[in-house]
Design a protein around this motif. Structure first.
Motif, PDB file in Angstrom:
ATOM      1  N   ASN A   1       0.277   7.585   7.115  1.00 16.18           N
ATOM      2  CA  ASN A   1      -0.928   7.165   6.410  1.00 16.18           C
ATOM      3  C   ASN A   1      -1.840   8.385   6.212  1.00 16.18           C
ATOM      4  O   ASN A   1      -1.652   9.424   6.859  1.00 16.18           O
TER       5      ASN A   1
ATOM      6  N   GLY B   1       4.293   7.394   2.138  1.00 16.70           N
ATOM      7  CA  GLY B   1       3.036   7.046   2.762  1.00 16.70           C
ATOM      8  C   GLY B   1       2.648   5.606   2.518  1.00 16.70           C
ATOM      9  O   GLY B   1       3.203   4.920   1.663  1.00 16.70           O
ATOM     10  N   SER B   2       1.679   5.157   3.292  1.00 19.73           N
ATOM     11  CA  SER B   2       1.121   3.823   3.173  1.00 19.73           C
ATOM     12  C   SER B   2      -0.251   3.860   3.828  1.00 19.73           C
ATOM     13  O   SER B   2      -0.655   4.886   4.358  1.00 19.73           O
ATOM     14  N   SER B   3      -0.934   2.758   3.803  1.00 20.30           N
ATOM     15  CA  SER B   3      -2.191   2.705   4.544  1.00 20.30           C
ATOM     16  C   SER B   3      -1.871   2.419   6.012  1.00 20.30           C
ATOM     17  O   SER B   3      -0.756   2.040   6.365  1.00 20.30           O
ATOM     18  N   ASP B   4      -2.863   2.601   6.841  1.00 18.54           N
ATOM     19  CA  ASP B   4      -2.746   2.263   8.253  1.00 18.54           C
ATOM     20  C   ASP B   4      -2.393   0.778   8.361  1.00 18.54           C
ATOM     21  O   ASP B   4      -2.860  -0.034   7.555  1.00 18.54           O
TER      22      ASP B   4
ATOM     23  N   GLY C   1      -0.963  -1.824   5.841  1.00 23.74           N
ATOM     24  CA  GLY C   1       0.001  -0.777   5.545  1.00 23.74           C
ATOM     25  C   GLY C   1       1.309  -0.932   6.305  1.00 23.74           C
ATOM     26  O   GLY C   1       1.459  -1.774   7.187  1.00 23.74           O
TER      27      GLY C   1
ATOM     28  N   ARG D   1       0.828  -1.207   0.000  1.00 19.65           N
ATOM     29  CA  ARG D   1       0.000   0.000   0.000  1.00 19.65           C
ATOM     30  C   ARG D   1       0.867   1.265   0.000  1.00 19.65           C
ATOM     31  O   ARG D   1       0.418   2.340   0.331  1.00 19.65           O
ATOM     32  N   SER D   2       2.100   1.168  -0.400  1.00 22.65           N
ATOM     33  CA  SER D   2       3.044   2.282  -0.358  1.00 22.65           C
ATOM     34  C   SER D   2       2.831   3.278  -1.484  1.00 22.65           C
ATOM     35  O   SER D   2       2.480   2.904  -2.603  1.00 22.65           O
TER      36      SER D   2
END
Length: 158
Positions: free
Chosen positions: A57, A43-46, A51, A29-30
């Motif tokens: 996030n 960033g990424s998801s939680d 993530g 999810r990066s």
């Protein structure tokens, strides 16, 4: 006269591990966010949504946007009012509700700024200006959930 401002960012997904989105677990999810001539934000998801916990996030970035907008308005108002702020630290907390279908929404954000002012006679005005900063904050005015602030004001001598 009203002014219109435009903000441009570039987001690039960096999570293709070679097979794209072949399956829900086959990709990261990066992503990277960049705005003209500024450092890249990784960033990424939680982590709750697969993530990377070492990257920001979107939910954290939203809370940080609210916190920083309040800070900037508050400092501006204090400078205009003769309130000398020597330190400012905010521990902001966002609350998001997740629905059974995976969708969700923020239900509130609470800012907890701890502000140090130079003199005791500035404390009352320093408290008062938080409400004005909240009313003027562009980001808070754009939200469809409550943004609260619970400030603490101390003097430099304490």
């Amino acid at each position: 006269m009203n002014k219109t401002h435009h903000y441009h960012t570039r987001l690039e997904w960096t999570g293709n591990k070679g097979t794209g989105t072949e399956s829900y677990k086959s990709y990261e999810r990066s992503f990277q966010v960049q705005a003209s001539q500024k450092p890249i934000i990784a960033g990424s998801s939680d982590p709750a949504f697969r993530g990377d916990k070492t990257k920001y996030n979107p939910e954290e970035l939203l809370v940080a946007s609210l916190s920083s907008c309040h800070l900037l308005w508050y400092l501006h108002l204090c400078a205009d009012a003769g309130v000398i702020v020597t330190e400012y630290m905010d521990t902001a907390i966002g609350e998001m509700q997740e629905d059974p279908d995976g969708s969700g929404r923020f239900s509130k954000v609470i800012l907890h700024p701890v502000v140090t002012v130079r003199d005791e006679d500035m404390v009352a005005k320093a408290h008062e200006l938080h409400a004005v900063a909240h009313r003027l904050c562009f980001i808070a005015n754009s939200m469809n959930f409550p943004v609260e602030h619970v400030p603490e004001i101390i003097t430099a001598s304490n």
